[in-house]
Design a protein around this motif. Structure first.
Motif, PDB file in Angstrom:
ATOM      1  N   CYS A 179      -1.059  -7.908  -3.966  1.00 50.40           N
ATOM      2  CA  CYS A 179      -1.943  -6.774  -4.253  1.00 50.40           C
ATOM      3  C   CYS A 179      -1.108  -5.507  -4.309  1.00 50.40           C
ATOM      4  O   CYS A 179      -0.340  -5.218  -3.398  1.00 50.40           O
ATOM      5  CB  CYS A 179      -3.020  -6.653  -3.173  1.00 50.40           C
ATOM      6  N   CYS A 231      -6.756  -1.086  -7.099  1.00 49.28           N
ATOM      7  CA  CYS A 231      -5.853  -1.977  -6.382  1.00 49.28           C
ATOM      8  C   CYS A 231      -5.815  -3.207  -7.275  1.00 49.28           C
ATOM      9  O   CYS A 231      -6.845  -3.814  -7.531  1.00 49.28           O
ATOM     10  CB  CYS A 231      -6.424  -2.374  -5.028  1.00 49.28           C
ATOM     11  N   CYS A 238      -1.526  -1.602  -4.293  1.00 47.50           N
ATOM     12  CA  CYS A 238      -2.541  -0.579  -4.045  1.00 47.50           C
ATOM     13  C   CYS A 238      -1.874   0.781  -3.960  1.00 47.50           C
ATOM     14  O   CYS A 238      -1.243   1.097  -2.953  1.00 47.50           O
ATOM     15  CB  CYS A 238      -3.275  -0.909  -2.737  1.00 47.50           C
ATOM     16  N   ILE A 243       0.860  -1.189   0.000  1.00 43.55           N
ATOM     17  CA  ILE A 243       0.000   0.000   0.000  1.00 43.55           C
ATOM     18  C   ILE A 243       0.893   1.234   0.000  1.00 43.55           C
ATOM     19  O   ILE A 243       1.719   1.408   0.890  1.00 43.55           O
ATOM     20  CB  ILE A 243      -0.920  -0.010   1.243  1.00 43.55           C
TER      21      ILE A 243
END
Lengths: 289, 250
Positions: A136, A122, A138, A76
């Motif tokens: 992932c 994402c 993001c 993230i």
């Protein structure tokens, strides 16, 4: 209302509530159909949508229910995403299996239909040679009211417990609470926060109180703690929140953790790829030199 | 607590902080890295060049500026603040020469800049300058000097220092590698500055700018070719050192 010494007006709550005030409040609280319609449209605009891989059609079931995994790595923020792109994704063949698309006030456009990938997506990838490993990326900001939707769409309401989650993210060093002066901290540095069921060793010291995690990383970690899923958050405190070589390299100790071990194969090539990523994404601003 | 004491520069917090000054130091970290090295017979200033927009004239984006024939400075932080400070310093250098008939000493002009910065931490309605500066030069006595100033108005002499983004990483590198041998030779001092910058510069030698002053000589800005030459020499030395290491281990 009160005026301070410097002339700024501060709204102070009044403890001596009067009957008249309560009546006024009631009037204000009654919702008109117009209000309801505005609220409904806003909720629709802020809906988190889960789209499937290449076709970009809507996925009706939670992502991890359709694609069960044993290892899930979530990056993230731009530095964490760059770290995974150059060190992990560069060392294997990954296929895109889906993405979440969302809009909030942090997006730089008011057009909710045509959103650029970095603003509102994402993206989820799966390792071709071992489909139980998920990743992932993001780069967008998931607002507080969208985090629960995001978790439901990705994990579902009854997630499997036999998977391990690793989250990588950054935070500005001025938000790190410590008795030491900020200038004496060895920025950037890594701190870890894990759920009760996470039993593996962490590759750095744990995050001390009263520091806390924020935003989507905190939401994921809380979700994992509630559902007893082993999860660890590696939080990099840095003084450069934009894409920065030194900050990205601060995540390197995480490569020795069990979840990332074996995923990063070619370190020199990864460092080269990282340098290339830096040059392509340099933002030109004349304010600072 | 910080939010009640960080609006006005003239207000101390209960625990003695001037938050605007500390926030100004954060603004400095948003500028690209600058490194200064004081050698035996040379002073070196190296900076990470900002990426210039396609249509922008490169010559107008400068981090290293001459204050006088024998003094130059590199800054990190707010560009506009730096322009104002540099202009005032240049005027002061000439004013001093006209009044006293002697060029400024490096310490004098550093003190002038630091005093100017300090005034802005104690004035109503003004904010501090958001820049740190590395000031280098030779005095009449032939001794090389390197000073650093910061937004609070303090200044100190250094043997080697770095300011701006990732300054800490560069300073740690310098602490490990700054030795009397490393700076005895002019060329070695230049290489040390470039090596320090390569630790943090995003894309290698083409984003480095270098300036040197030798005793009794004017400021010399290195061309891109000269810097590339130095960078390739450094890379060769690195490779040779790594080969030696791997031979030793086998």
């Amino acid at each position: 209302m009160a005026a301070t010494f410097f002339g700024e007006v501060v709204k102070a709550p009044c403890r001596a509530g009067t009957e008249e005030e309560e009546e006024e409040d009631d009037e204000g609280r009654r919702e008109t159909p117009e209000d309801r319609e505005v609220r409904r449209q806003l909720a629709k605009k802020r809906e988190v949508r889960l789209l499937q891989g290449q076709t970009k059609t809507s996925l009706e079931v939670p992502l991890l229910e359709k694609y069960p995994c044993s290892k899930f790595i979530i990056a993230i923020g731009s530095n964490a995403v760059a770290f995974l792109s150059s060190f992990v994704m560069n060392s294997g063949v990954w296929e895109e299996v889906g993405c979440t698309k969302l809009w909030n006030e942090w997006c730089r456009t008011t057009d909710t239909v045509h959103l650029s990938p970095t603003e509102a997506f994402c993206v989820f990838y799966r390792l071709k040679s071992n489909p139980s490993i998920f990743l992932c990326q993001c780069s967008c900001y998931v607002a507080e009211d969208q985090q629960y939707q995001w978790l439901e769409k990705v994990f579902g309401s009854c997630p499997r417990k036999n998977m391990q989650i690793t989250i990588l993210t950054c935070r500005h060093i001025t938000e790190y609470k410590t008795p030491e002066a900020p200038s004496s901290l060895p920025s950037p540095f890594l701190k870890a926060l894990k759920t009760q069921t996470y039993k593996d060793a962490v590759c750095c010291s744990l995050l001390e109180q009263p520091n806390i995690a924020h935003d989507l990383p905190a939401a994921v970690l809380s979700y994992c703690q509630v559902w007893k899923i082993p999860a660890v958050l590696y939080l990099c405190y840095t003084d450069v929140m934009q894409l920065d070589l030194v900050t990205v390299e601060a995540f390197k100790p995480a490569l020795s953790s069990r979840s990332l071990a074996g995923l990063a194969k070619n370190i020199p090539q990864s460092t080269e790829m990282l340098k290339r990523l830096m040059t392509t994404s340099e933002i030109q601003s004349n304010i600072y030199t | 607590m910080a939010s009640r004491y960080d609006r006005a520069i003239t207000v101390f917090s209960p625990d003695g902080h001037l938050f605007q000054v500390e926030y100004a130091q954060e603004a400095v970290k948003k500028g690209s890295t600058a490194v200064g090295i004081r050698g035996t017979n040379i002073v070196v200033l190296g900076v990470e060049k900002k990426s210039v927009a396609k249509l922008q004239d490169e010559r107008t984006v400068r981090k290293i500026c001459a204050l006088d024939d024998h003094v130059c400075m590199a800054f990190a932080g707010l560009t506009a603040d730096a322009r104002v400070v540099i202009n005032r310093a240049r005027v002061e250098c000439q004013s001093h020469k006209l009044t006293v008939e002697d060029p400024v000493t490096v310490e004098y002009i550093t003190r002038f800049i630091a005093t100017l910065k300090q005034k802005y931490t104690q004035s109503n309605g003004r904010r501090p300058f958001g820049i740190s500066a590395l000031i280098v030069g030779f005095d009449d006595d032939g001794i090389p000097r390197l000073y650093q100033t910061d937004p609070s108005g303090t200044y100190h002499a250094w043997k080697a220092n770095a300011i701006g983004r990732s300054a800490k990483t560069v300073r740690e590198f310098l602490e490990k590698n700054y030795t009397e041998d490393a700076i005895a030779n002019d060329n070695e001092a230049i290489k040390l500055a470039i090596r320090a910058l390569l630790e943090v510069v995003q894309s290698g030698g083409k984003n480095i700018e270098l300036a040197i002053i030798r005793r009794n000589q004017p400021l010399k800005m290195f061309s891109a070719k000269e810097i590339e030459l130095q960078v390739s020499e450094i890379e060769k030395e690195k490779e040779e050192a790594e080969k030696k290491k791997s031979k030793k281990s086998t």
